[in-house]
Design a protein around this motif. Structure first.
Motif, PDB file in Angstrom:
ATOM      1  N   ARG A 141      29.214  31.169  39.722  1.00 48.41           N
ATOM      2  CA  ARG A 141      30.620  31.454  40.019  1.00 48.41           C
ATOM      3  C   ARG A 141      30.728  32.624  40.990  1.00 48.41           C
ATOM      4  NH1 ARG A 141      31.090  30.963  34.116  1.00 48.41           N
ATOM      5  NH2 ARG A 141      31.367  33.207  34.076  1.00 48.41           N
ATOM      6  N   LEU A 153      32.337  32.581  44.753  1.00 48.00           N
ATOM      7  CA  LEU A 153      33.397  33.509  45.156  1.00 48.00           C
ATOM      8  C   LEU A 153      32.983  34.355  46.358  1.00 48.00           C
ATOM      9  CD1 LEU A 153      34.800  34.668  41.722  1.00 48.00           C
ATOM     10  CD2 LEU A 153      36.015  33.402  43.488  1.00 48.00           C
ATOM     11  N   ASP A 189      34.980  34.402  49.806  1.00 48.98           N
ATOM     12  CA  ASP A 189      35.550  35.655  50.308  1.00 48.98           C
ATOM     13  C   ASP A 189      35.020  36.013  51.693  1.00 48.98           C
ATOM     14  OD1 ASP A 189      37.119  35.921  48.081  1.00 48.98           O
ATOM     15  OD2 ASP A 189      35.809  37.354  47.077  1.00 48.98           O
ATOM     16  N   GLN A 228      46.566  37.099  47.618  1.00 45.62           N
ATOM     17  CA  GLN A 228      45.485  36.464  46.866  1.00 45.62           C
ATOM     18  C   GLN A 228      45.705  36.506  45.360  1.00 45.62           C
ATOM     19  OE1 GLN A 228      42.152  38.688  48.217  1.00 45.62           O
ATOM     20  NE2 GLN A 228      42.066  37.678  50.191  1.00 45.62           N
ATOM     21  N   PHE A 235      44.380  33.861  42.459  1.00 43.11           N
ATOM     22  CA  PHE A 235      43.521  34.331  41.372  1.00 43.11           C
ATOM     23  C   PHE A 235      44.088  33.949  40.008  1.00 43.11           C
ATOM     24  CE2 PHE A 235      43.032  37.692  38.164  1.00 43.11           C
ATOM     25  CZ  PHE A 235      41.710  37.463  37.827  1.00 43.11           C
ATOM     26  N   GLU A 247      43.675  30.168  39.390  1.00 43.07           N
ATOM     27  CA  GLU A 247      42.290  29.785  39.134  1.00 43.07           C
ATOM     28  C   GLU A 247      41.765  30.385  37.838  1.00 43.07           C
ATOM     29  OE1 GLU A 247      40.298  30.813  42.744  1.00 43.07           O
ATOM     30  OE2 GLU A 247      40.920  28.948  43.716  1.00 43.07           O
ATOM     31  N   ARG A 248      42.258  31.539  37.478  1.00 48.00           N
ATOM     32  CA  ARG A 248      41.863  32.166  36.209  1.00 48.00           C
ATOM     33  C   ARG A 248      42.387  31.356  35.028  1.00 48.00           C
ATOM     34  NH1 ARG A 248      40.242  33.624  31.969  1.00 48.00           N
ATOM     35  NH2 ARG A 248      40.354  35.691  31.073  1.00 48.00           N
ATOM     36  N   TYR A 290      36.965  30.878  36.990  1.00 42.99           N
ATOM     37  CA  TYR A 290      36.152  32.090  36.901  1.00 42.99           C
ATOM     38  C   TYR A 290      36.901  33.122  36.097  1.00 42.99           C
ATOM     39  CZ  TYR A 290      39.061  32.961  41.014  1.00 42.99           C
ATOM     40  OH  TYR A 290      40.110  33.066  41.877  1.00 42.99           O
ATOM     41  N   GLU A 350      33.589  38.446  37.663  1.00 45.72           N
ATOM     42  CA  GLU A 350      32.999  37.896  38.886  1.00 45.72           C
ATOM     43  C   GLU A 350      33.961  38.012  40.073  1.00 45.72           C
ATOM     44  OE1 GLU A 350      32.692  36.090  35.942  1.00 45.72           O
ATOM     45  OE2 GLU A 350      33.583  34.126  36.201  1.00 45.72           O
ATOM     46  N   TYR A 351      35.253  37.930  39.820  1.00 42.60           N
ATOM     47  CA  TYR A 351      36.223  38.104  40.904  1.00 42.60           C
ATOM     48  C   TYR A 351      36.189  39.542  41.431  1.00 42.60           C
ATOM     49  CZ  TYR A 351      40.647  38.006  43.420  1.00 42.60           C
ATOM     50  OH  TYR A 351      41.603  38.104  44.394  1.00 42.60           O
ATOM     51  N   SER A 362      32.935  40.211  43.285  1.00 42.43           N
ATOM     52  CA  SER A 362      32.958  39.527  44.575  1.00 42.43           C
ATOM     53  C   SER A 362      33.813  40.282  45.580  1.00 42.43           C
ATOM     54  CB  SER A 362      33.494  38.105  44.388  1.00 42.43           C
ATOM     55  OG  SER A 362      33.728  37.500  45.626  1.00 42.43           O
ATOM     56  N   LYS A 363      34.994  40.716  45.176  1.00 41.67           N
ATOM     57  CA  LYS A 363      35.861  41.473  46.085  1.00 41.67           C
ATOM     58  C   LYS A 363      35.205  42.788  46.504  1.00 41.67           C
ATOM     59  CE  LYS A 363      39.292  38.823  46.609  1.00 41.67           C
ATOM     60  NZ  LYS A 363      39.439  38.188  47.905  1.00 41.67           N
TER      61      LYS A 363
END
Length: 185
Positions: free
Chosen positions: A31, A35, A39, A108, A112, A115-116, A121, A125-126, A129-130
């Motif tokens: 995941r 991401l 990104d 975004q 998020f 999708e959450r 994810y 992990e988000y 990733s950011k």
């Protein structure tokens, strides 16, 4: 797989074994990799995230560097006070300009949340990733600013100034990310 969790399926035939009623959720690393890829593609496609900020930071750094042109390394009070002023001004103003990233995070946010809720994810992990995708952009902002200010003002400590500005910008961007999550508009 690492941190994989089964997702229950609501639909299924009663005569199927229980293994078929569950499918495995992708692992944390999968995941995160997905991401990160998404990104980085977004950074490439949306030049406003880094490009506009890079232009703003460059212009401001050039103006400040020219204002404090040839400050040198004199030891008198006025020279020391001027060096402190330029260092503080650049760091403070660049950190305050991190507000420019706020609209991109707010846009975004809705994606998020959707999708959450769909369990694509989780928050860790988000956030990771950011953070990882912001590193090259923030470093380039700090590097360009340092390249334009330190030699023009003839300041010492290029590396220390670069590192200090980089960490300050990272913290400011993290704070803007936190504000985008906390407040909707």
């Amino acid at each position: 797989a690492l941190f994989s969790t089964p997702i229950p399926q609501s639909e299924g035939k009663e005569d199927e074994p229980s293994d078929y009623k569950r499918r495995q959720r992708p692992a944390f690393c999968e995941r995160l990799t997905t991401l990160l890829h998404r990104d980085f593609l977004e950074l490439i496609r949306n030049h406003g995230i880094i490009g506009v900020r890079l232009a703003m930071y460059s212009m401001l750094a050039l103006m400040v560097g020219l204002m404090y042109l040839d400050l040198g390394s004199k030891k008198d009070f006025e020279s020391v006070n001027s060096r402190i002023s330029v260092l503080f001004y650049i760091a403070a103003f660049m950190v305050f300009m991190s507000v420019a990233v706020l609209p991109f995070f707010i846009i975004q946010r809705d994606v998020f949340l959707k999708e959450r809720l769909n369990r694509a994810y989780n928050v860790p992990e988000y956030a990771i990733s950011k953070f990882l995708t912001s590193l090259p952009g923030v470093f380039s902002l700090a590097l360009v600013t340092t390249i334009l200010v330190v030699p023009l003002a003839k300041l010492n400590g290029f590396g220390i100034y670069l590192l200090t500005l980089f960490v300050s910008l990272l913290i400011a961007e993290g704070f803007m990310f936190l504000m985008a999550v906390r407040y909707q508009h």
